[in-house]
Design an enzyme around this catalytic site. Structure first.
Site, PDB file in Angstrom:
ATOM      1  N   ASP A 217       0.855  -1.185   0.000  1.00  0.00           N
ATOM      2  CA  ASP A 217       0.000   0.000   0.000  1.00  0.00           C
ATOM      3  C   ASP A 217       0.890   1.234   0.000  1.00  0.00           C
ATOM      4  O   ASP A 217       2.016   1.158  -0.478  1.00  0.00           O
ATOM      5  CB  ASP A 217      -0.968  -0.047   1.186  1.00  0.00           C
ATOM      6  CG  ASP A 217      -2.267   0.678   0.864  1.00  0.00           C
ATOM      7  OD1 ASP A 217      -2.207   1.742   0.230  1.00  0.00           O
ATOM      8  OD2 ASP A 217      -3.335   0.183   1.237  1.00  0.00           O
ATOM      9  N   HIS A 292      11.200  -0.269 -11.537  1.00  0.00           N
ATOM     10  CA  HIS A 292      11.438  -1.589 -12.124  1.00  0.00           C
ATOM     11  C   HIS A 292      10.223  -2.461 -11.845  1.00  0.00           C
ATOM     12  O   HIS A 292       9.848  -2.673 -10.685  1.00  0.00           O
ATOM     13  CB  HIS A 292      12.673  -2.252 -11.500  1.00  0.00           C
ATOM     14  CG  HIS A 292      13.965  -1.532 -11.768  1.00  0.00           C
ATOM     15  ND1 HIS A 292      14.518  -1.446 -13.026  1.00  0.00           N
ATOM     16  CD2 HIS A 292      14.800  -0.861 -10.953  1.00  0.00           C
ATOM     17  CE1 HIS A 292      15.660  -0.760 -12.963  1.00  0.00           C
ATOM     18  NE2 HIS A 292      15.846  -0.392 -11.711  1.00  0.00           N
TER      19      HIS A 292
END
Ligand SMILES: *[C@@H]1O[C@H](CO)[C@@H](O)[C@H](O)[C@H]1NC(C)=O
Ligand SMILES: *[C@@H]1O[C@H](CO)[C@@H](O)[C@H](O)[C@H]1NC(C)=O
Ligand SMILES: *[C@@H]1O[C@H](CO)[C@@H](O)[C@H](O)[C@H]1NC(C)=O
Ligand SMILES: *[C@@H]1O[C@H](CO)[C@@H](O)[C@H](O)[C@H]1NC(C)=O
Length: 524
Positions: A217, A292
């Site tokens: 989160d 990434h």
């Protein structure tokens, strides 16, 4: 060991920090000066590092004795926290957490709630102080109704640094209506679930830098109202990603910089999220982002379906610059790395995308989408006239400079939600090629814990429960302080771009229904 005095901060900061901040941040007095006034060691107030005696009452008593100027010390050792503490008032005090606090109580609320104070510092002199929330004991049952670990409310001129917060049952660290704060050299490591926010801030003049967050989160997220916020050198190390939001009515956020943000395996690199609402977010810079394998990258979503629609034409977003982004998204054909879904009723204006060099892990093209978004770069349209429907731009060749460095210790798998999570040491690198602004206070933070998570890492849940004393008395801190609209306690984030193909996600989805029930009881 390096000691950084409050005085040094006052002296140095105007040089170090961007004009972004409105003044100096951090405590006004060094902790050593506070210690010279008075030192209150919790073990003199009833605390015992035996993993069973409640630390809560002892900590409250030590605070009472040192709150008008002094240093409260939790020495090295393993403490059980069965009753939560609200440390309210006082000034010119510090809390030195060199031990490890293990949650044994089961109340909701905030394990440690610090409010109405100033000239404050929470730190570990060894960089090995930690709070272990054992959130998995809730998460394994599909519940997010346990406590948050740390909440600061109405605190000014303060810092929090060199501590780790681990496996919160709910949020890890919130700062609400604070000012002139500095947060740095922290590791936050939570379960792989929504509802386990890392750092949430709605405050003024705050500098958050050199932090690592693992969860699923919020990594470091700005909520409304907020002004003069600088977030730098943040490693979202398998997280949800950073965000601004969720935004609702009368949103009031201005003058924010996110810089040197490294994000791997997260829902997004940066999201601005709302659904209806009003007010504005303006003057924001997002520069030097490396990503990434994230689901979304730049994701402005003013029709975010994971929250209910709030009345209003939409939050007005203006004057935002996104510059120097590199790396890859997970799938540029499934979720392109630029998405501006601006509110038709309040189009985004003066957006700038520049030096944006993202490519994709899989596939051979990526796409950008823009809706009611005006400015310069990507698929943004000129002007600011009126709303327009989604336009898509497809890019079929990789930018020559998309490839970006990785950090040496990226997680290769997440921590799930069903087993105890080990307490990390504080990293010494949070963004490739950038040296942290302050050295760690402890020069040997790695090997000091007597009972790392061994107790529970391998034991069954029931073995761990033998530590729990199920206290009935409660110094429970309440949830009475303001909660920003749209603060989503645990809304599962898979809808907005989790890694849908993995088995873990399916498990997540099964849990998420149960979670909502638990959540509502926390919020209401
Ligand atoms: C999780 O469920 C088990 C089995 O019902 C129960 O014993 C345990 O107390 C629950 N854990 C929490 C933290 O509520
Ligand atoms: C736009 O935002 C930048 C960065 O915060 C700020 O320097 C600039 O003054 C703002 N421009 C306007 C017109 O407010
Ligand atoms: C862009 O970001 C990269 C990676 O952080 C950094 O090395 C480079 O200096 C940045 N470029 C500019 C112009 O700031
Ligand atoms: C990322 O998380 C992993 C697992 O917690 C940790 O080993 C690694 O040190 C972290 N990376 C950095 C750069 O701190």
């Amino acid at each position: 060991m390096i000691q950084v005095s409050g005085l040094a901060f006052l002296f140095l900061l105007p040089v170090l920090i961007a004009a972004q901040l409105s003044g100096s941040v951090g405590p006004l007095t060094s902790y050593s000066a506070k210690a010279a006034v008075k030192t209150c060691d919790v073990t003199d107030y009833g605390a015992v590092a035996d993993l069973s005696t409640d630390l809560g009452t002892a900590l409250a008593s030590a605070f009472a004795a040192c709150q008008s100027g002094g240093l409260v010390v939790i020495p090295q050792g393993d403490y059980a926290l069965s009753t939560w503490v609200t440390l309210s008032g006082g000034s010119a005090w510090a809390l030195q957490l060199d031990g490890t606090i293990y949650r044994t109580g089961t109340d909701a609320g905030n394990m440690i709630f610090i409010e109405h104070t100033s000239d404050f510092e929470l730190f570990s002199s060894t960089s090995s102080g930690a709070v272990q929330g054992y959130g998995y004991e809730y998460h394994v049952n599909g519940s997010l109704s346990g406590p948050r670990i740390l909440r600061l409310y109405d605190v000014s001129d303060f810092s929090v640094h060199d501590i780790a917060l681990v496996d919160a049952p709910s949020f890890h660290f919130s700062m609400d209506t604070c000012s002139n704060g500095e947060v740095y050299n922290m590791a936050i490591r939570g379960g792989n679930s929504g509802g386990l926010d890392g750092i949430d801030v709605w405050s003024t003049n705050m500098w958050i830098h050199d932090v690592m967050v693992t969860n699923k989160d919020e990594c470091v997220t700005v909520k409304s109202p907020a002004k003069n916020i600088l977030v730098e050198s943040t490693h979202c190390n398998w997280s949800g990603g950073c965000a601004i939001g969720s935004l609702g009515s009368d949103t009031d956020i201005a003058d924010v910089i996110y810089r040197n943000i490294y994000t791997i395996e997260s829902n997004q690199m940066m999201m601005i999220k709302s659904n209806g609402g009003s007010g504005s977010v303006s003057n924001v810079v997002f520069e030097n982002f490396i990503g990434h394998s994230n689901a979304y990258s730049l994701d402005v979503d003013q029709y975010w379906s994971s929250i209910s629609t709030v009345a209003g034409d939409g939050v007005s977003l203006s004057n935002m610059t996104f510059s120097n982004w590199s790396g890859t998204c997970a799938s540029g054909t499934q979720r392109g790395p630029i998405k501006f879904a601006c509110a038709d009723g309040a189009p985004c204006t003066d957006m700038t995308v520049t030096d944006f060099n993202m490519w994709t892990d899989s596939g051979s093209s990526i796409y950008y989408t823009c809706r009611s978004a005006f400015g310069d770069g990507a698929c943004l349209k000129d002007g600011s006239a009126s709303s327009y429907a989604v336009v898509t731009e497809t890019i079929t060749s990789a930018p020559s400079s998309y490839s970006a460095p990785t950090l040496p210790d990226d997680l290769t798998t997440n921590f799930g939600t069903t087993a105890s999570i080990p307490i990390p040491t504080i990293p010494t690198s949070f963004y490739p090629g950038v040296t942290p602004i302050s050295a760690l206070l402890g020069n040997d933070a790695s090997s000091k814990r007597s009972i790392p998570d061994v107790v529970s890492a391998t034991a069954s849940a029931s073995a761990t429960y033998s530590l729990i004393t199920f206290s009935t008395s409660s110094t429970l801190s309440s949830l009475s302080t303001s909660t920003p609209i749209g603060e989503s306690f645990g809304r599962p984030r898979q809808e907005q771009g989790g890694r849908e193909s993995s088995g873990a996600d399916n498990h997540e989805r099964r849990l998420s229904k149960k979670r909502h029930a638990g959540l509502d009881s926390v919020l209401l």
